[in-house]
Design a protein around this motif. Structure first.
Motif, PDB file in Angstrom:
ATOM      1  N   UNK A   1      -6.079   4.229   7.072  1.00  0.00           N
ATOM      2  CA  UNK A   1      -4.964   4.079   8.024  1.00  0.00           C
ATOM      3  C   UNK A   1      -5.455   4.317   9.454  1.00  0.00           C
ATOM      4  N   UNK A   2      -6.295   5.351   9.627  1.00  0.00           N
ATOM      5  CA  UNK A   2      -6.808   5.653  10.964  1.00  0.00           C
ATOM      6  C   UNK A   2      -7.680   4.507  11.472  1.00  0.00           C
ATOM      7  N   UNK A   3      -8.529   3.975  10.588  1.00  0.00           N
ATOM      8  CA  UNK A   3      -9.386   2.845  10.990  1.00  0.00           C
ATOM      9  C   UNK A   3      -8.575   1.636  11.424  1.00  0.00           C
ATOM     10  N   UNK A   4      -7.492   1.351  10.684  1.00  0.00           N
ATOM     11  CA  UNK A   4      -6.715   0.143  10.940  1.00  0.00           C
ATOM     12  C   UNK A   4      -5.809   0.286  12.166  1.00  0.00           C
ATOM     13  N   UNK A   5      -5.311   1.499  12.395  1.00  0.00           N
ATOM     14  CA  UNK A   5      -4.250   1.659  13.403  1.00  0.00           C
ATOM     15  C   UNK A   5      -4.577   2.640  14.516  1.00  0.00           C
ATOM     16  N   UNK A   6      -5.565   3.493  14.291  1.00  0.00           N
ATOM     17  CA  UNK A   6      -5.831   4.551  15.248  1.00  0.00           C
ATOM     18  C   UNK A   6      -4.856   5.718  15.135  1.00  0.00           C
ATOM     19  N   UNK A   7      -3.910   5.655  14.190  1.00  0.00           N
ATOM     20  CA  UNK A   7      -2.925   6.733  14.042  1.00  0.00           C
ATOM     21  C   UNK A   7      -3.475   7.801  13.092  1.00  0.00           C
TER      22      UNK A   7
END
Ligand code: 4AZ
Length: 418
Positions: A412-418
């Motif tokens: 999720x972090x990789x895809x969105x930065x969140x």
């Protein structure tokens, strides 16, 4: 002395009707006076919010304090909240103090600043300025013996409105309506849902018709299931709506991109996860804001309660509904879920089962992509699962199976930065 036969000049006052009338009048006057007194003593009270920032000098700010999902964040916040609570409970404001909550921990220099809101209740006749200075002086005194937290003693207390409090909370993740107002009352389960109860719930609509659920993880990203896009990968066909009704949504936003997990496998339902980016960010308010994401290392305890929400059908093979519903379920261990009488090994480690023993509360068709959430010790809500699959709906030993969000925290972090 009783003298029969003589009528006293005052005897007309002793006329039983007049006496009764006088007594009734007296009782009424007394009741009104008591009522007014009680009203002014007890019901003339109003709630007041205050904000203060505590600069903690001897706690070094690290990455572990950048997310409310970490144990470090919870521990530090709880220490500050209980220190404030103790200070007021031991003071002469104990009957006026209601709650303190750390809204945010942030970095300042090498230390940490805690933004705290506090809620009090006192009579309108109290002088606001004097209440504020009493609050300030109790906090000041607390700082001089704050145990092993070294706090900058020049803290200011500001009076803020209920709306300011709400705005502070809605900028952070995971606060439901009860926390926005620091209410003691918890939202209790009903099946239908009030506006703002699950403010992160999204309806993903294909040509303006509800197709899947989703959950808001930032102002422009929605977390959902990969299988929702199998036959419809074109973002231009999709919109996201907010609000509890899919036919009268509070807001509708176009989808800019759809990123489904590249290793999603329909046959095994592995990696059933996707993120979609909104065409423009939504402005957070009390009815629309984001859920918290758990840490990758957070363990999800079997038996703990969770809620699943969505517009899915009420029976397998039925239609989606137009008003949002919620169901309370419990986490089921993967071993139990994989029993021979259950899923017999199809539940993989990156999946999560949740249901009730009878099976009667469950996600169903149309709930897919929607969130399974849990509340932490500080009343913040975390998305732990994404509705993915199951054998029909509401079948005993065949609970809902969810994508285990902790397994995909880094994705999720990789895809969105969140
Ligand atoms: C579905 O078909 C579906 N009972 C979603 C969830 C469940 C079953 C089916 C879980 O979208």
């Amino acid at each position: 002395m009783y003298r029969p036969g003589r009528v006293s000049p005052y005897s007309r006052f002793l006329n039983p009707f007049a006496v009764a009338l006088a007594v009734i009048a007296g009782v009424v006057i007394l009741a009104v006076a008591t009522g007014l007194l009680i009203h002014f003593l007890a019901f003339d009270k109003k709630t007041y919010f205050y904000h203060s920032s505590f600069h903690i000098l001897n706690v070094r700010y690290t990455d572990a304090l950048s997310s409310p999902a970490t144990q470090e964040y919870r521990n530090l916040s709880e220490r500050i909240e209980s220190m404030i609570t103790r200070a007021f409970e031991e003071s002469d404001l104990r009957s006026h103090f209601l709650r303190a909550h750390v809204v945010k921990l942030r970095q300042e220099g090498s230390g940490v600043v805690a933004d705290v809101v506090m809620k009090f209740r006192y009579s309108r006749r109290n002088n606001g300025a004097s209440m504020k200075s009493r609050i300030q002086s109790i906090l000041q005194q607390m700082l001089s013996n704050s145990g092993n937290l070294e706090i900058n003693s020049s803290n200011e207390v500001t009076s803020i409105t209920g709306q300011d409090t709400e705005n502070l909370f809605t900028q952070e993740c995971g606060a439901r309506a009860d926390l926005l107002t620091l209410s003691e009352e918890r939202i209790l389960g009903g099946i239908l849902v009030d506006e703002g109860e699950w403010p992160w719930q999204v309806s993903l609509q294909l040509n303006n018709v509800h197709h899947c659920g989703g959950v808001l993880i930032s102002n422009s990203w929605v977390l959902t299931a990969a299988h929702c896009f199998r036959s419809y990968p074109n973002p231009q066909q999709w919109t996201a709506t907010f609000g509890t009704s899919t036919i009268y949504p509070r807001r509708r936003v176009r989808i800019r991109t759809i990123s489904a997990h590249r290793d999603y496998r329909p046959s095994t339902r592995e990696n059933d996860i996707a993120v979609v980016q909104l065409e423009r960010p939504v402005t957070f308010n009390r009815n629309i804001h984001r859920v918290c994401l758990p840490e990758a290392t957070q363990s999800i305890t079997p038996g703990s309660p969770a809620y699943v929400t969505g517009w899915g059908s009420l029976i397998y093979g039925g239609n989606s509904v137009s008003d949002l519903r919620q169901g309370q379920v419990r986490i089921i261990s993967t071993d139990v879920c994989n029993a021979p009488a259950g899923y017999g090994g199809s539940v993989l480690p990156e999946m999560l089962c949740a249901g009730v023993p009878s099976g009667a509360v469950d996600a169903c068709q149309g709930d897919s992509g929607g969130p399974l959430v849990q509340e932490d010790s500080r009343r913040l809500w975390f998305v732990v699962g994404i509705v993915s699959w199951g054998y029909q709906c509401g079948v005993p030993n065949h609970p809902g199976v969810y994508t285990r969000v902790t397994s995909y925290r880094d994705w999720i972090r990789q895809e969105t930065g969140v």
